[in-house]
Design a protein around this motif. Structure first.
Motif, PDB file in Angstrom:
ATOM      1  N   ASN A  35       0.834  -1.197   0.000  1.00  0.00           N
ATOM      2  CA  ASN A  35       0.000   0.000   0.000  1.00  0.00           C
ATOM      3  C   ASN A  35       0.874   1.255   0.000  1.00  0.00           C
ATOM      4  N   VAL A  36       0.677   2.106  -1.017  1.00  0.00           N
ATOM      5  CA  VAL A  36       1.500   3.299  -1.183  1.00  0.00           C
ATOM      6  C   VAL A  36       1.359   4.240   0.009  1.00  0.00           C
ATOM      7  N   ARG A  37       0.122   4.483   0.446  1.00  0.00           N
ATOM      8  CA  ARG A  37      -0.118   5.427   1.533  1.00  0.00           C
ATOM      9  C   ARG A  37       0.576   4.985   2.809  1.00  0.00           C
ATOM     10  N   GLU A  38       0.521   3.693   3.106  1.00  0.00           N
ATOM     11  CA  GLU A  38       1.156   3.190   4.316  1.00  0.00           C
ATOM     12  C   GLU A  38       2.683   3.276   4.233  1.00  0.00           C
ATOM     13  N   MET A  39       3.229   2.985   3.053  1.00  0.00           N
ATOM     14  CA  MET A  39       4.685   3.075   2.893  1.00  0.00           C
ATOM     15  C   MET A  39       5.157   4.516   3.048  1.00  0.00           C
ATOM     16  N   VAL A  40       4.426   5.446   2.473  1.00  0.00           N
ATOM     17  CA  VAL A  40       4.777   6.866   2.573  1.00  0.00           C
ATOM     18  C   VAL A  40       4.764   7.305   4.034  1.00  0.00           C
ATOM     19  N   GLN A  41       3.753   6.866   4.781  1.00  0.00           N
ATOM     20  CA  GLN A  41       3.653   7.248   6.186  1.00  0.00           C
ATOM     21  C   GLN A  41       4.800   6.659   6.998  1.00  0.00           C
ATOM     22  N   ASP A  42       5.199   5.419   6.654  1.00  0.00           N
ATOM     23  CA  ASP A  42       6.342   4.802   7.334  1.00  0.00           C
ATOM     24  C   ASP A  42       7.604   5.643   7.134  1.00  0.00           C
ATOM     25  N   PHE A  43       7.827   6.068   5.905  1.00  0.00           N
ATOM     26  CA  PHE A  43       9.000   6.903   5.608  1.00  0.00           C
ATOM     27  C   PHE A  43       8.930   8.219   6.386  1.00  0.00           C
ATOM     28  N   LYS A  44       7.775   8.838   6.384  1.00  0.00           N
ATOM     29  CA  LYS A  44       7.614  10.135   7.050  1.00  0.00           C
ATOM     30  C   LYS A  44       7.830  10.025   8.557  1.00  0.00           C
ATOM     31  N   ASP A  45       7.334   8.951   9.139  1.00  0.00           N
ATOM     32  CA  ASP A  45       7.482   8.774  10.587  1.00  0.00           C
ATOM     33  C   ASP A  45       8.952   8.755  10.996  1.00  0.00           C
ATOM     34  N   GLN A  46       9.780   8.100  10.187  1.00  0.00           N
ATOM     35  CA  GLN A  46      11.197   7.991  10.556  1.00  0.00           C
ATOM     36  C   GLN A  46      11.926   9.318  10.400  1.00  0.00           C
ATOM     37  N   THR A  47      11.461  10.186   9.496  1.00  0.00           N
ATOM     38  CA  THR A  47      12.134  11.482   9.315  1.00  0.00           C
ATOM     39  C   THR A  47      12.058  12.330  10.575  1.00  0.00           C
ATOM     40  N   LEU A  48      11.107  12.027  11.458  1.00  0.00           N
ATOM     41  CA  LEU A  48      10.954  12.799  12.694  1.00  0.00           C
ATOM     42  C   LEU A  48      12.131  12.577  13.650  1.00  0.00           C
ATOM     43  N   LEU A  49      12.904  11.498  13.393  1.00  0.00           N
ATOM     44  CA  LEU A  49      14.064  11.231  14.241  1.00  0.00           C
ATOM     45  C   LEU A  49      15.175  12.255  14.033  1.00  0.00           C
ATOM     46  N   ASN A  50      15.158  12.943  12.888  1.00  0.00           N
ATOM     47  CA  ASN A  50      16.202  13.932  12.598  1.00  0.00           C
ATOM     48  C   ASN A  50      15.598  15.061  11.770  1.00  0.00           C
ATOM     49  N   PRO A  51      14.889  15.969  12.412  1.00  0.00           N
ATOM     50  CA  PRO A  51      14.223  17.061  11.682  1.00  0.00           C
ATOM     51  C   PRO A  51      15.192  18.059  11.046  1.00  0.00           C
ATOM     52  N   ARG A  52      16.489  17.951  11.350  1.00  0.00           N
ATOM     53  CA  ARG A  52      17.454  18.887  10.767  1.00  0.00           C
ATOM     54  C   ARG A  52      17.729  18.589   9.293  1.00  0.00           C
ATOM     55  N   ILE A  53      17.477  17.363   8.869  1.00  0.00           N
ATOM     56  CA  ILE A  53      17.704  17.009   7.464  1.00  0.00           C
ATOM     57  C   ILE A  53      16.532  17.531   6.636  1.00  0.00           C
ATOM     58  N   LYS A  54      16.823  18.419   5.721  1.00  0.00           N
ATOM     59  CA  LYS A  54      15.759  19.015   4.895  1.00  0.00           C
ATOM     60  C   LYS A  54      15.322  18.086   3.774  1.00  0.00           C
ATOM     61  N   ASN A  55      16.306  17.537   3.015  1.00  0.00           N
ATOM     62  CA  ASN A  55      15.957  16.634   1.919  1.00  0.00           C
ATOM     63  C   ASN A  55      16.138  15.199   2.382  1.00  0.00           C
ATOM     64  N   THR A  56      15.051  14.572   2.755  1.00  0.00           N
ATOM     65  CA  THR A  56      15.124  13.236   3.345  1.00  0.00           C
ATOM     66  C   THR A  56      14.941  12.115   2.331  1.00  0.00           C
ATOM     67  N   VAL A  57      14.555  12.463   1.096  1.00  0.00           N
ATOM     68  CA  VAL A  57      14.227  11.447   0.093  1.00  0.00           C
ATOM     69  C   VAL A  57      15.473  11.064  -0.709  1.00  0.00           C
ATOM     70  N   GLY A  58      15.789   9.778  -0.719  1.00  0.00           N
ATOM     71  CA  GLY A  58      16.847   9.252  -1.575  1.00  0.00           C
ATOM     72  C   GLY A  58      16.214   8.444  -2.694  1.00  0.00           C
ATOM     73  N   HIS A  59      16.633   8.685  -3.923  1.00  0.00           N
ATOM     74  CA  HIS A  59      16.033   7.996  -5.065  1.00  0.00           C
ATOM     75  C   HIS A  59      17.111   7.763  -6.123  1.00  0.00           C
ATOM     76  N   ILE A  60      17.348   6.500  -6.454  1.00  0.00           N
ATOM     77  CA  ILE A  60      18.361   6.129  -7.439  1.00  0.00           C
ATOM     78  C   ILE A  60      17.793   5.047  -8.354  1.00  0.00           C
ATOM     79  N   SER A  61      17.967   5.213  -9.651  1.00  0.00           N
ATOM     80  CA  SER A  61      17.567   4.158 -10.597  1.00  0.00           C
ATOM     81  C   SER A  61      18.825   3.420 -11.047  1.00  0.00           C
ATOM     82  N   LEU A  62      18.732   2.108 -11.128  1.00  0.00           N
ATOM     83  CA  LEU A  62      19.827   1.264 -11.588  1.00  0.00           C
ATOM     84  C   LEU A  62      19.402   0.611 -12.897  1.00  0.00           C
ATOM     85  N   SER A  63      20.132   0.912 -13.969  1.00  0.00           N
ATOM     86  CA  SER A  63      19.770   0.418 -15.294  1.00  0.00           C
ATOM     87  C   SER A  63      20.821  -0.551 -15.809  1.00  0.00           C
TER      88      SER A  63
END
Length: 357
Positions: A35-63
């Motif tokens: 479920n996309v909504r649940e996964m997004v919420q899981d990611f967001k919850d963990q960002t609260l551990l370090n609110p100083r990080i502004k860009n918390t999203v890591g995204h890499i494609s491997l081709s």
């Protein structure tokens, strides 16, 4: 194998993008798929551990190359991706690994949280440099082929702004071979609806960057492709200018050598057309094309030697190398013929009987 670092501003947009109709989840850690909504919420919850990080999203494609498709099972792709993460320092954090099935070449997307499980920061310092090194290492280790370049991307599946970016890439790629300067490139791209804007150093007139604009989008040259950065394009145009000048100088020297050779030949053997050269029918001719025409070879009994083999282009010899070599050869032979002609005239003078008064 090629890794592409993709900027992401939100987990909602990034996860929503990688979870598409033609996709398959390979692995996940610290989140609850599918479920996309649940996964997004899981990611967001963990960002609260370090609110100083502004860009918390890591995204890499491997081709991977389409040549690796027969052996690129989900298991192997997951193994390579997890080793990639270890080498990149993406450890002890949440991640989602999704394989996309909408392209002929195998590829997957890694989404991870830059806030680790213990609130630590997953570093993105020098990430592009590290990414390139790790991809090269894994390509060698697993015996992979190089991943497809931009030419292999299926344009019809692209969305904005990538659609416009690839249109600009294609336009620059096809225009460059016919461009010797920035002005040439500007004119050719303008015909295709692409404008060029330059970035300057402070308030000076010194250019330090280039931007390509179309359809309301604007990209720096390096964002289109690394080979299209201002410094690399500027270096290309400078080299083209130097090469053009060098070729013009070569051509001028070559034509001068042809003239010297013809003149020296006439002095030594007579008219090139043959009217004054009846004793040298065995000399032969060599054809240099429409611009130059034919040149007579030296007679077999001549003290100065020049064969047709010497005038042939050698295997692997570039045009510039060939012209330079033939120019030097013709000048050397012309000088030798001039000396031989002078020596013959001297002997004739010595044989001429002196008139006694």
């Amino acid at each position: 194998m090629i890794g592409k670092i993709i900027a992401g501003s939100s987990f909602a947009g990034t996860v929503g993008y990688v979870i598409k109709e033609q996709s398959r989840i390979l692995d996940a850690e610290g989140i609850t798929p599918p479920n996309v909504r649940e996964m997004v919420q899981d990611f967001k919850d963990q960002t609260l551990l370090n609110p100083r990080i502004k860009n918390t999203v890591g995204h890499i494609s491997l081709s991977f190359s389409s040549k690796d498709a027969p052996r690129m099972t989900d298991t192997l792709m997951t193994q390579i991706a997890k080793e990639y993460m270890q080498r990149m320092g993406i450890t002890d954090t949440q991640y989602l690994l999704v394989r996309h099935l909408d392209q002929p070449h195998p590829h997957c997307h890694l989404v991870y949280n830059r806030v680790g499980n213990n609130g630590q920061t997953i570093s993105d310092k020098n990430i592009k440099i590290r990414n390139a090194k790790v991809c090269r290492a894994l390509t060698g280790k697993y015996g992979l082929h190089l991943a497809p370049g931009k030419e292999s991307v299926r344009r019809e599946h692209l969305r904005e702004p990538d659609k416009t970016k690839y249109e600009i890439y294609d336009a620059i790629k096809t225009s460059l071979p016919n461009c010797g300067s920035w002005n040439d490139l500007e004119l050719r791209l303008k015909e295709r609806g692409i404008a060029i804007r330059y970035k300057y150093c402070g308030s000076t007139n010194q250019k330090q960057g280039v931007l390509f604009c179309k359809n309301g989008f604007e990209f720096s040259g390096s964002k289109i492709d690394r080979q299209f950065s201002y410094s690399k394009l500027n270096r290309r145009f400078a080299q083209t200018k130097q090469q053009t000048y060098y070729r013009a100088t070569l051509a001028k020297g070559f034509h001068a050598a042809i003239g010297n050779y013809r003149s020296a030949y006439t002095d030594l053997f007579g008219n090139i057309s043959g009217s004054g050269n009846k004793g040298h029918a065995d000399a032969g001719l060599i054809n240099f094309g429409n611009n130059i025409g034919t040149l007579p070879l030296l007679p077999n009994d001549s003290s100065v030697k020049l064969s047709a083999a010497q005038l042939q282009r050698k295997p692997g010899e570039s045009t510039e190398e060939y012209i330079a070599r033939i120019t030097a050869l013709l000048n050397t032979v012309a000088e030798a013929m001039a000396i031989a002609a002078m020596e013959r005239k001297r002997k004739l003078r010595e044989r001429k009987p002196k008139i006694k008064l």
